[in-house]
Design a protein around this motif. Sequence first.
Motif, short mmCIF file in Angstrom:
data_model
loop_
_atom_site.label_atom_id
_atom_site.label_comp_id
_atom_site.label_asym_id
_atom_site.label_seq_id
_atom_site.Cartn_x
_atom_site.Cartn_y
_atom_site.Cartn_z
N GLY A 38 0.76 -1.17 0.02
CA GLY A 38 -0.10 -0.17 -0.09
C GLY A 38 0.75 1.16 -0.14
N ASP A 39 0.12 2.46 0.20
CA ASP A 39 0.77 3.83 -0.11
C ASP A 39 0.54 4.63 1.37
OD1 ASP A 39 -1.77 3.98 -0.08
OD2 ASP A 39 -2.08 5.25 -1.77
N GLY A 40 0.87 3.84 2.47
CA GLY A 40 0.68 4.60 3.58
C GLY A 40 -0.83 4.64 4.21
N THR A 41 -1.76 3.61 3.78
CA THR A 41 -3.05 3.61 4.11
C THR A 41 -3.46 2.22 4.54
OG1 THR A 41 -4.04 5.12 2.67
CG2 THR A 41 -5.44 3.74 3.59
N ILE A 42 -3.77 1.95 5.77
CA ILE A 42 -4.38 0.92 6.22
C ILE A 42 -5.58 0.51 5.74
CG2 ILE A 42 -4.80 -0.64 8.35
CD1 ILE A 42 -2.84 0.91 9.99
N ASP A 43 -5.60 -0.50 4.85
CA ASP A 43 -6.94 -0.95 4.29
C ASP A 43 -7.50 -2.32 4.87
OD1 ASP A 43 -7.36 1.10 2.39
OD2 ASP A 43 -5.43 0.33 1.06
N LEU A 44 -8.95 -2.11 5.02
CA LEU A 44 -9.34 -3.42 5.59
C LEU A 44 -10.42 -3.80 4.52
CD1 LEU A 44 -8.72 -1.94 8.11
CD2 LEU A 44 -10.27 -2.72 9.52
N LYS A 45 -10.23 -5.13 3.81
CA LYS A 45 -10.98 -5.61 2.82
C LYS A 45 -11.45 -7.00 3.18
CE LYS A 45 -7.97 -3.53 -0.66
NZ LYS A 45 -6.93 -3.97 -1.74
N GLY A 46 -12.97 -6.83 3.07
CA GLY A 46 -13.70 -8.36 3.27
C GLY A 46 -13.58 -8.58 4.97
N LEU A 47 -13.32 -7.66 5.62
CA LEU A 47 -12.96 -8.11 6.96
C LEU A 47 -14.22 -8.40 7.84
CD1 LEU A 47 -10.66 -8.37 9.15
CD2 LEU A 47 -10.94 -6.02 9.84
N ALA A 48 -14.25 -9.59 8.28
CA ALA A 48 -15.29 -9.95 9.28
C ALA A 48 -14.73 -10.66 10.51
CB ALA A 48 -16.17 -10.70 8.56
N LEU A 49 -14.84 -10.11 11.67
CA LEU A 49 -14.41 -10.67 12.86
C LEU A 49 -15.29 -11.69 13.60
CD1 LEU A 49 -12.63 -7.49 14.38
CD2 LEU A 49 -11.58 -9.09 12.80
N ARG A 50 -14.66 -12.66 14.02
CA ARG A 50 -15.43 -13.50 14.76
C ARG A 50 -14.88 -13.93 16.27
NH1 ARG A 50 -14.57 -16.73 10.28
NH2 ARG A 50 -13.38 -18.28 11.61
N LEU A 51 -15.73 -14.20 17.14
CA LEU A 51 -15.18 -14.73 18.40
C LEU A 51 -14.51 -16.02 18.36
CD1 LEU A 51 -18.30 -13.61 20.68
CD2 LEU A 51 -15.99 -12.42 20.22
N GLY A 72 -11.05 -12.32 5.68
CA GLY A 72 -10.91 -11.06 5.05
C GLY A 72 -9.22 -10.63 5.25
N SER A 73 -8.99 -9.49 4.91
CA SER A 73 -7.67 -9.08 4.83
C SER A 73 -7.24 -7.76 5.28
CB SER A 73 -6.83 -9.29 3.37
OG SER A 73 -7.47 -8.28 2.44
N ILE A 74 -6.19 -7.51 5.91
CA ILE A 74 -5.97 -6.23 6.35
C ILE A 74 -4.34 -5.71 5.85
CG2 ILE A 74 -4.98 -4.65 8.22
CD1 ILE A 74 -6.94 -6.47 10.13
N THR A 75 -4.35 -4.79 5.11
CA THR A 75 -2.90 -4.44 4.59
C THR A 75 -2.39 -3.12 5.29
OG1 THR A 75 -3.68 -5.12 2.25
CG2 THR A 75 -1.91 -3.60 2.40
N ILE A 76 -1.11 -3.58 5.73
CA ILE A 76 -0.44 -2.32 6.53
C ILE A 76 0.69 -2.20 5.55
CG2 ILE A 76 0.75 -1.99 8.65
CD1 ILE A 76 -1.81 -2.95 9.05
N PRO A 77 0.85 -0.69 5.76
CA PRO A 77 2.06 -0.26 4.64
C PRO A 77 3.20 -0.74 5.10
CG PRO A 77 0.81 1.63 5.60
CD PRO A 77 0.12 0.43 6.17
N ALA A 78 4.34 -1.09 4.27
CA ALA A 78 5.42 -1.72 4.42
C ALA A 78 6.45 -1.20 5.16
CB ALA A 78 6.17 -2.16 3.10
N GLY A 79 6.82 -1.90 6.29
CA GLY A 79 7.87 -1.03 7.37
C GLY A 79 7.03 -0.15 8.24
N ALA A 80 5.84 -0.04 8.42
CA ALA A 80 5.25 0.96 9.23
C ALA A 80 5.28 0.58 10.77
CB ALA A 80 3.64 0.93 8.95
#
Length: 580
Positions: A365-378, A424-432
């Motif tokens: 990514g380009d400095g943004t944390i993106d949450l795609k299709g993210l569904a959390l469960r217990l 789902g997925s979470i994209t974190i900026p590289a090296g953040a």
Amino acid sequence: MNNIRPKLTTVWRIAAPYFRSEDKWAGRGLLAAVIAIELAIVGINVLINQWNARFYNALQERNWDNFVSEIIYFSVLATVFIVLAVYQLYLNQWLQIRWRRWMTAQYLSDWLHQANHYRMQLQGDAADNPDQRMTDDVKLFVDRTLNIGVGLLSSIVTIASFVTILWGLSNAAPLHMFGQDYPIPGYLVWGALIYSILGTILTHLIGWPLVGIDFRQQQYEADFRFNLVRVRENSEQIALLDGEQAERERLMVRFGRVVENWLAIMNRTKKITAFTASYNQASVIFPYVLVAPAYFAEKIQLGGMMQTASAFSNVQGALSFFITIYRQLAEWQAVVNRLDGFEAGIVAARELATRDDRIHVTEGGDGTIDLKGLALRLPNGTPLVNASGLSLRKGERTLMTGPSGSGKSTLFRAIAGIWPFGTGSITIPAGATMMMLPQRPYFPTGSLRGAIEYPAKEGTFTDVQIADALASVGLPKLAPQLDEHGHWNRTLSLGEQQRLGLTRALLHAPQYLFLDEATASLDEPSEAALYQLLEKKLLTTTIVSIGHRSTLDAFHQRNIVLARDGDRFALQKGKSVAAS
């Protein structure tokens, strides 16, 4: 023992890695030395057995010269035996501490690897009390494995060494009963074998419940100890609630389990001790009963009878190895079960972070944390929150609100990569660089400097930097105490702890700072001053806050609202953006 082959496989799986590790040559050398000394001690016992015949024959014949020479000979053997015994113990202990150090380091590494310890708790922590696993259980495993292993080897070599002697003595002194000789080849060997087999079977039948009882005792002891620590850590709240009587009752219930199980150990130990004590006392006289008729029939001399008794005792003792160490064996088996469960818990927690049906955290990514299709469960599979499509933009300050239990903190955990339950997925900026500050921050016991700089190494920041940061958050009084040691989570108020947590954030200056009600214990003016401080000091830091006060809106550019949506919570449509 039941299922001995799988148990030995488990022991090998736990023990073998040390002898293949970077410390393998030292470990193998020490083990070889301990075994060599044990074999030498068996050899000395063989020489003493032969000495028995000569010494007692000298007594029977009243031969002074032979008596004196045998005393000197025995003194030499005894000196060598003492030296060997001393160094065997020394080398054994040296091997134990090296082996234990390696196992402890390995378990600590696996347990603390990438939040594995947290995932073990999430899955129910089947391996309860990891502190006990890495202290008492590792120590007992190393000690019992060495003692039982070397003892078993010694018994096998002893049997091999003395059976030949005993077989020859059986021929020299045949079984004599009612005035007749009965030439039964090796009857003394068979007598020792039958006596030991019967004793081993009966010992196992009486003592096998000790394995399960010992296992439960360690669980109850650890549970009682853990709850004592909990009371100590929460003593202020207990005192404020006048909860001493309730805690006393709860602790006594747990200690009652310790006592009840201990009584079961006492009863079982009493039975097995009664049998083994009887067995051992009978084994003293048994060889004399077998060989005495031949002695009184003048078939052998006194020395021969004493040598026979000594050889029989050695063979019978070696064959009765499992009887003499049965209690240790039961304890060892319980320890092996606990370490096996601990390793299984580590593996299961590690698999949570690698299985396909998990939340995937990737870099890019380009400095943004993106949450795609993210569904959390217990952990039990219950849906919790749907946060698909959320983006946390670089440099933007975001406030996240919603009712308690809506999954706000869990969403932070997922972004940190420690919550695996969901899709789902979470994209974190590289090296953040990211920092999470909860409502009650953690400070390790030790110097105040180390507590503030955590998780960086102590000394990463200068005294001036730390003092400036402390003054900025309103804690200048702590600057002279940087080298003082203490339990800071107990000695500081929650408000002071939250200020100290923000001190840590100012020093580390992460690119992304997540504040999970990290100022909730402060009054509104203090909270406002600290948010203004963060805005001023951390110009390029992306700040994401969880809070319930409406006054926080003024310090954020966006307001993300989580609201009920069917069986879970979700981003509320039309309210995801607020005025800056």
